[in-house]
Design an enzyme around this catalytic site. Structure first.
Site, PDB file in Angstrom:
ATOM      1  N   ARG A  48       7.001   0.707   8.852  1.00 17.00           N
ATOM      2  CA  ARG A  48       7.136   1.545  10.050  1.00 17.00           C
ATOM      3  C   ARG A  48       7.675   0.740  11.226  1.00 17.00           C
ATOM      4  O   ARG A  48       7.734   1.230  12.346  1.00 17.00           O
ATOM      5  CB  ARG A  48       5.773   2.162  10.396  1.00 17.00           C
ATOM      6  CG  ARG A  48       5.267   3.106   9.298  1.00 17.00           C
ATOM      7  CD  ARG A  48       3.821   3.522   9.497  1.00 17.00           C
ATOM      8  NE  ARG A  48       3.382   4.333   8.351  1.00 17.00           N
ATOM      9  CZ  ARG A  48       2.105   4.552   8.047  1.00 17.00           C
ATOM     10  NH1 ARG A  48       1.137   4.042   8.779  1.00 17.00           N
ATOM     11  NH2 ARG A  48       1.798   5.286   6.994  1.00 17.00           N
ATOM     12  N   ARG A  58       4.680 -33.267  13.686  1.00 19.64           N
ATOM     13  CA  ARG A  58       3.929 -32.319  14.531  1.00 19.64           C
ATOM     14  C   ARG A  58       3.614 -31.038  13.764  1.00 19.64           C
ATOM     15  O   ARG A  58       2.514 -30.499  13.861  1.00 19.64           O
ATOM     16  CB  ARG A  58       4.678 -32.022  15.833  1.00 19.64           C
ATOM     17  CG  ARG A  58       6.010 -31.342  15.648  1.00 19.64           C
ATOM     18  CD  ARG A  58       6.892 -31.397  16.889  1.00 19.64           C
ATOM     19  NE  ARG A  58       8.245 -31.000  16.548  1.00 19.64           N
ATOM     20  CZ  ARG A  58       8.849 -29.918  17.000  1.00 19.64           C
ATOM     21  NH1 ARG A  58       8.225 -29.110  17.838  1.00 19.64           N
ATOM     22  NH2 ARG A  58      10.078 -29.634  16.642  1.00 19.64           N
ATOM     23  N   HIS A  59       4.561 -30.553  12.959  1.00 18.26           N
ATOM     24  CA  HIS A  59       4.325 -29.316  12.217  1.00 18.26           C
ATOM     25  C   HIS A  59       3.352 -29.540  11.059  1.00 18.26           C
ATOM     26  O   HIS A  59       2.426 -28.754  10.851  1.00 18.26           O
ATOM     27  CB  HIS A  59       5.645 -28.747  11.680  1.00 18.26           C
ATOM     28  CG  HIS A  59       6.591 -28.349  12.775  1.00 18.26           C
ATOM     29  ND1 HIS A  59       6.201 -27.542  13.823  1.00 18.26           N
ATOM     30  CD2 HIS A  59       7.903 -28.648  12.985  1.00 18.26           C
ATOM     31  CE1 HIS A  59       7.223 -27.370  14.634  1.00 18.26           C
ATOM     32  NE2 HIS A  59       8.265 -28.032  14.159  1.00 18.26           N
ATOM     33  N   HIS A  76       7.966 -23.880  10.623  1.00 22.98           N
ATOM     34  CA  HIS A  76       6.865 -24.398  11.448  1.00 22.98           C
ATOM     35  C   HIS A  76       5.490 -24.190  10.818  1.00 22.98           C
ATOM     36  O   HIS A  76       4.625 -25.045  10.931  1.00 22.98           O
ATOM     37  CB  HIS A  76       6.846 -23.697  12.813  1.00 22.98           C
ATOM     38  CG  HIS A  76       7.950 -24.119  13.723  1.00 22.98           C
ATOM     39  ND1 HIS A  76       7.846 -24.074  15.097  1.00 22.98           N
ATOM     40  CD2 HIS A  76       9.210 -24.577  13.461  1.00 22.98           C
ATOM     41  CE1 HIS A  76       8.974 -24.494  15.648  1.00 22.98           C
ATOM     42  NE2 HIS A  76       9.824 -24.787  14.669  1.00 22.98           N
ATOM     43  N   ARG A 114      -0.190 -29.856  12.285  1.00 24.87           N
ATOM     44  CA  ARG A 114      -0.823 -28.579  12.690  1.00 24.87           C
ATOM     45  C   ARG A 114      -1.250 -27.765  11.473  1.00 24.87           C
ATOM     46  O   ARG A 114      -2.330 -27.171  11.462  1.00 24.87           O
ATOM     47  CB  ARG A 114       0.152 -27.789  13.570  1.00 24.87           C
ATOM     48  CG  ARG A 114       0.345 -28.433  14.929  1.00 24.87           C
ATOM     49  CD  ARG A 114       1.577 -27.929  15.656  1.00 24.87           C
ATOM     50  NE  ARG A 114       1.837 -28.754  16.837  1.00 24.87           N
ATOM     51  CZ  ARG A 114       2.995 -28.804  17.474  1.00 24.87           C
ATOM     52  NH1 ARG A 114       4.021 -28.078  17.058  1.00 24.87           N
ATOM     53  NH2 ARG A 114       3.153 -29.570  18.521  1.00 24.87           N
ATOM     54  N   ASP A 172       0.866  -1.182   0.000  1.00 25.11           N
ATOM     55  CA  ASP A 172       0.000   0.000   0.000  1.00 25.11           C
ATOM     56  C   ASP A 172       0.903   1.233   0.000  1.00 25.11           C
ATOM     57  O   ASP A 172       2.130   1.129  -0.180  1.00 25.11           O
ATOM     58  CB  ASP A 172      -1.013  -0.038   1.160  1.00 25.11           C
ATOM     59  CG  ASP A 172      -0.371   0.196   2.530  1.00 25.11           C
ATOM     60  OD1 ASP A 172       0.879   0.301   2.611  1.00 25.11           O
ATOM     61  OD2 ASP A 172      -1.114   0.279   3.524  1.00 25.11           O
ATOM     62  N   GLY A 176      -2.281  -5.396   8.723  1.00 23.58           N
ATOM     63  CA  GLY A 176      -3.472  -5.341   7.866  1.00 23.58           C
ATOM     64  C   GLY A 176      -3.320  -6.256   6.662  1.00 23.58           C
ATOM     65  O   GLY A 176      -4.254  -6.985   6.290  1.00 23.58           O
ATOM     66  N   CYS A 226       2.966  -3.110   4.255  1.00 25.00           N
ATOM     67  CA  CYS A 226       2.143  -1.949   4.606  1.00 25.00           C
ATOM     68  C   CYS A 226       2.888  -1.228   5.738  1.00 25.00           C
ATOM     69  O   CYS A 226       4.105  -1.349   5.836  1.00 25.00           O
ATOM     70  CB  CYS A 226       0.718  -2.370   4.982  1.00 25.00           C
ATOM     71  SG  CYS A 226       0.575  -3.507   6.378  1.00 25.00           S
ATOM     72  N   GLY A 227       2.186  -0.475   6.570  1.00 26.65           N
ATOM     73  CA  GLY A 227       2.879   0.238   7.645  1.00 26.65           C
ATOM     74  C   GLY A 227       3.371  -0.706   8.732  1.00 26.65           C
ATOM     75  O   GLY A 227       4.475  -0.565   9.248  1.00 26.65           O
ATOM     76  N   THR A 228       2.516  -1.690   9.068  1.00 30.44           N
ATOM     77  CA  THR A 228       2.829  -2.614  10.163  1.00 30.44           C
ATOM     78  C   THR A 228       2.988  -4.061   9.729  1.00 30.44           C
ATOM     79  O   THR A 228       3.489  -4.878  10.502  1.00 30.44           O
ATOM     80  CB  THR A 228       1.673  -2.606  11.187  1.00 30.44           C
ATOM     81  OG1 THR A 228       0.476  -2.990  10.485  1.00 30.44           O
ATOM     82  CG2 THR A 228       1.479  -1.235  11.815  1.00 30.44           C
ATOM     83  N   GLY A 229       2.484  -4.393   8.552  1.00 26.76           N
ATOM     84  CA  GLY A 229       2.422  -5.795   8.110  1.00 26.76           C
ATOM     85  C   GLY A 229       1.152  -6.482   8.583  1.00 26.76           C
ATOM     86  O   GLY A 229       0.792  -7.557   8.088  1.00 26.76           O
TER      87      GLY A 229
HETATM   88  C1  RB5 Z   1      -1.785   2.997   6.518  1.00 25.66           C
HETATM   89  O1  RB5 Z   1      -1.676   4.223   7.179  1.00 25.66           O
HETATM   90  C2  RB5 Z   1      -1.653   1.850   7.521  1.00 25.66           C
HETATM   91  O2  RB5 Z   1      -2.755   1.781   8.349  1.00 25.66           O
HETATM   92  C3  RB5 Z   1      -1.453   0.538   6.777  1.00 25.66           C
HETATM   93  O3  RB5 Z   1      -0.334   0.637   5.964  1.00 25.66           O
HETATM   94  C4  RB5 Z   1      -1.188  -0.705   7.595  1.00 25.66           C
HETATM   95  O4  RB5 Z   1      -0.216  -0.478   8.578  1.00 25.66           O
HETATM   96  C5  RB5 Z   1      -2.318  -1.454   8.090  1.00 25.66           C
HETATM   97  O5  RB5 Z   1      -2.158  -2.516   8.677  1.00 25.66           O
END
Ligand code: RB5
Length: 151
Positions: free
Chosen positions: A109, A133-134, A98, A137, A8, A70, A65-68
C-alpha cells in the site's frame, strides 16, 4: 543465493511477481506463503522467513504486508535478524551497506510493484560496508541481543 519470501493477504499480490523476478535471475526462492488474499496474520510469515535465515537455510528474506512495518517489527524478534522497511532507493541501498540488513520488508500500500522490484535489485547489488563505524554499530546490536552490550 537463496531467498525466503513471505507475505500476508495485503502483500500477497506482490509475492509471485517478486518470485518470478528473482527466479529469472537464477536465484532460488523458498515460498513461505500466504497463498491467497484471505485475511491472515503477518507475524506468522515474518517468523517463518526469520527462522529460515536464523537456521541458515536462506541467505536473505523478503516480506510484504500492507506497510512493511508489521513484518519488520515481527521479523526483528527473531535472533540474528536485521529487518529493514524499504520505501525508496536510498533506504534500499543503505539498509544493506550501513545496517547489514538480512531481511527487507515492503508495503504493497506504499510502493508499486515496479518500485519494489527496483529496490530489491538495488539492495541485492549493494555490499555490506566493512567500514569500522558501520561494523561496530551492527556488532553492538548483536552484542545487545546476546546480553553483552555495555553502555
Ligand atoms: C493488514 O490489513 C495490514 O495491517 C498489514 O498488512 C500490515 O500493513 C501490518 O503492518
Amino acid at each position: 543465493m537463496k531467498v525466503s519470501i513471505g507475505a500476508d493477504h495485503a502483500g500477497y499480490i506482490y509475492k509471485d511477481p517478486i518470485k518470478e523476478h528473482l527466479q529469472n535471475k537464477g536465484i532460488e526462492v523458498i515460498d513461505e506463503g500466504t497463498d491467497s488474499s484471505q485475511a491472515t496474520d503477518y507475524p506468522d510469515y515474518a517468523f517463518k522467513v526469520g527462522n529460515r535465515i536464523k537456521e541458515k537455510e536462506a541467505d536473505l528474506g523478503i516480506l510484504i504486508c500492507g506497510t512493511g512495518i508489521g513484518m519488520s517489527i515481527a521479523a526483528n524478534k527473531v535472533e540474528g535478524i536485521r529487518a529493514a522497511v524499504v520505501e525508496n532507493d536510498f533506504t534500499a541501498e543503505s539498509s544493506r551497506t550501513h545496517n547489514h540488513a538480512n531481511v527487507i520488508t515492503f508495503g504493497s500500500r506504499v510502493n508499486t510493484i515496479d518500485e519494489v522490484l527496483k529496490f530489491i535489485d538495488i539492495f541485492m547489488s549493494a555490499k555490506e560496508s566493512e567500514e569500522k563505524r558501520h561494523v561496530g554499530r551492527v556488532d553492538k546490536i548483536t552484542d545487545f541481543e546476546e546480553g553483552k552490550w555495555e553502555k
